[in-house]
Motif scaffolding. Structure first.
Motif, short mmCIF file in Angstrom:
data_model
loop_
_atom_site.label_atom_id
_atom_site.label_comp_id
_atom_site.label_asym_id
_atom_site.label_seq_id
_atom_site.Cartn_x
_atom_site.Cartn_y
_atom_site.Cartn_z
N ASP A 102 0.62 -1.18 -0.26
CA ASP A 102 0.26 -0.10 -0.10
C ASP A 102 1.47 1.36 -0.03
N SER A 103 0.76 1.47 1.38
CA SER A 103 1.76 2.42 1.30
C SER A 103 4.38 2.39 0.81
N GLY A 104 4.00 0.68 0.51
CA GLY A 104 5.08 0.50 0.83
C GLY A 104 6.17 0.90 1.86
N LEU A 105 5.55 1.22 2.52
CA LEU A 105 6.87 1.67 4.56
C LEU A 105 7.36 0.10 4.44
N THR A 106 6.13 -0.50 4.51
CA THR A 106 5.98 -1.82 5.36
C THR A 106 7.63 -2.57 4.71
N THR A 107 7.00 -3.21 3.57
CA THR A 107 7.86 -3.31 2.41
C THR A 107 9.56 -3.16 2.23
N ALA A 108 9.62 -1.44 2.73
CA ALA A 108 10.76 -1.35 2.12
C ALA A 108 11.16 -1.29 3.77
N PHE A 109 10.41 -1.40 4.13
CA PHE A 109 11.32 -1.33 5.93
C PHE A 109 12.22 -3.13 6.07
N ARG A 134 1.18 4.92 -2.82
CA ARG A 134 2.42 4.94 -1.96
C ARG A 134 2.94 5.97 -1.52
N SER A 135 3.82 6.33 -0.83
CA SER A 135 4.53 7.30 -0.42
C SER A 135 5.93 6.73 -0.13
N ILE A 136 6.43 5.52 -0.76
CA ILE A 136 7.89 5.52 -0.37
C ILE A 136 7.86 4.59 -2.11
N ALA A 137 9.10 5.09 -2.63
CA ALA A 137 9.24 4.71 -4.23
C ALA A 137 10.32 2.79 -3.39
N ILE A 138 8.82 1.96 -3.80
CA ILE A 138 9.75 1.19 -4.15
C ILE A 138 9.71 -0.36 -5.44
N GLN A 139 10.79 -1.08 -5.51
CA GLN A 139 10.45 -1.56 -7.03
C GLN A 139 10.03 -3.22 -6.59
N LEU A 140 8.96 -3.61 -7.26
CA LEU A 140 8.25 -4.89 -6.40
C LEU A 140 8.35 -6.06 -8.08
N ASP A 141 9.27 -7.01 -7.80
CA ASP A 141 9.82 -8.02 -8.74
C ASP A 141 8.03 -8.09 -10.01
N TYR A 142 7.70 -8.39 -8.58
CA TYR A 142 6.44 -9.78 -9.07
C TYR A 142 5.13 -9.15 -8.55
N VAL A 143 4.26 -8.75 -9.49
CA VAL A 143 3.16 -8.36 -8.75
C VAL A 143 1.90 -9.04 -8.90
#
Ligand code: IMP
Ligand code: MG
Length: 174
Positions: A102-109, A134-143
């Protein structure tokens, strides 16, 4: 009284189709190697269980438990690890398996946390992507599936711990 209703967004068939596609792509990309899947509890447990049974490469599983949301439906911005992986991932190929970004914060962390263990590679797989939020840029490899907004439940995703058992994915409508 505030009754919460829900609307079907993705059928069990939609989900199965995406799980199949992702498993095929991951199996191809990691052919000849083996993989550690790191599932993010609790939301990803059903997705991971379905995904791993369709992989054709040797794989191992571990889990992390992260707290970011509390009981609401918007991110607190704060993430903490409440249970960590036990497997040694140094020099291994690691794939984070998320229910939803969602925001990407969890995954980025989590990404930073796992990178500190020096894996050979680290990629991210998510069943659902709320890209617009998204509130932080993060690359998702498989969506798997993308959507713009809405709070989803079912297929592992909860609202206050309810609805994880639903085979389909629904949007909550307040
Ligand atoms: P983020 O840090 O904002 O990307 O949020 C990630 C976590 O919040 C996910 O792993 C989910 O546990 C939870 N989450 C975000 N959106 C939803 C939703 O629509 N339904 C249920 N849980 C969600
Ligand atoms: Mg979650």
């Amino acid at each position: 009284m505030n009754r919460i209703e829900k609307r079907l967004v993705f059928s069990a068939q939609d989900i199965a189709g995406q799980v199949h596609r992702l498993a095929r792509q991951i199996s191809t990309d990691y052919r000849g190697q083996d993989l550690v899947l790191v599932g993010v509890l609790k939301g990803a447990f059903i997705f991971l269980a379905d995904l791993i049974r369709q992989l054709t490469i040797p794989s191992q599983v571990d889990f992390v438990r992260l707290a970011s949301y509390g009981t609401g439906t918007t991110s607190s911005g704060k993430v903490k690890i409440t249970a960590d992986i036990k497997l040694e991932v140094r020099d291994r190929h690691v794939l984070i398996v998320e229910d939803i970004v969602d925001s990407g914060l969890t995954t980025a962390f989590l990404r930073e946390h796992l990178l500190a263990r020096k894996p050979h590679s680290l990629k991210i797989c998510t069943l659902l992507d709320k890209k617009e939020r998204r509130s932080i840029a993060i690359q998702l490899d498989y969506v798997g599936l993308q959507l713009d907004e809405g709070f989803l439940v079912g297929y592992g995703l909860d609202h206050n711990e309810a609805h994880r058992n639903l085979p389909e994915i629904y949007e909550l409508i307040q």
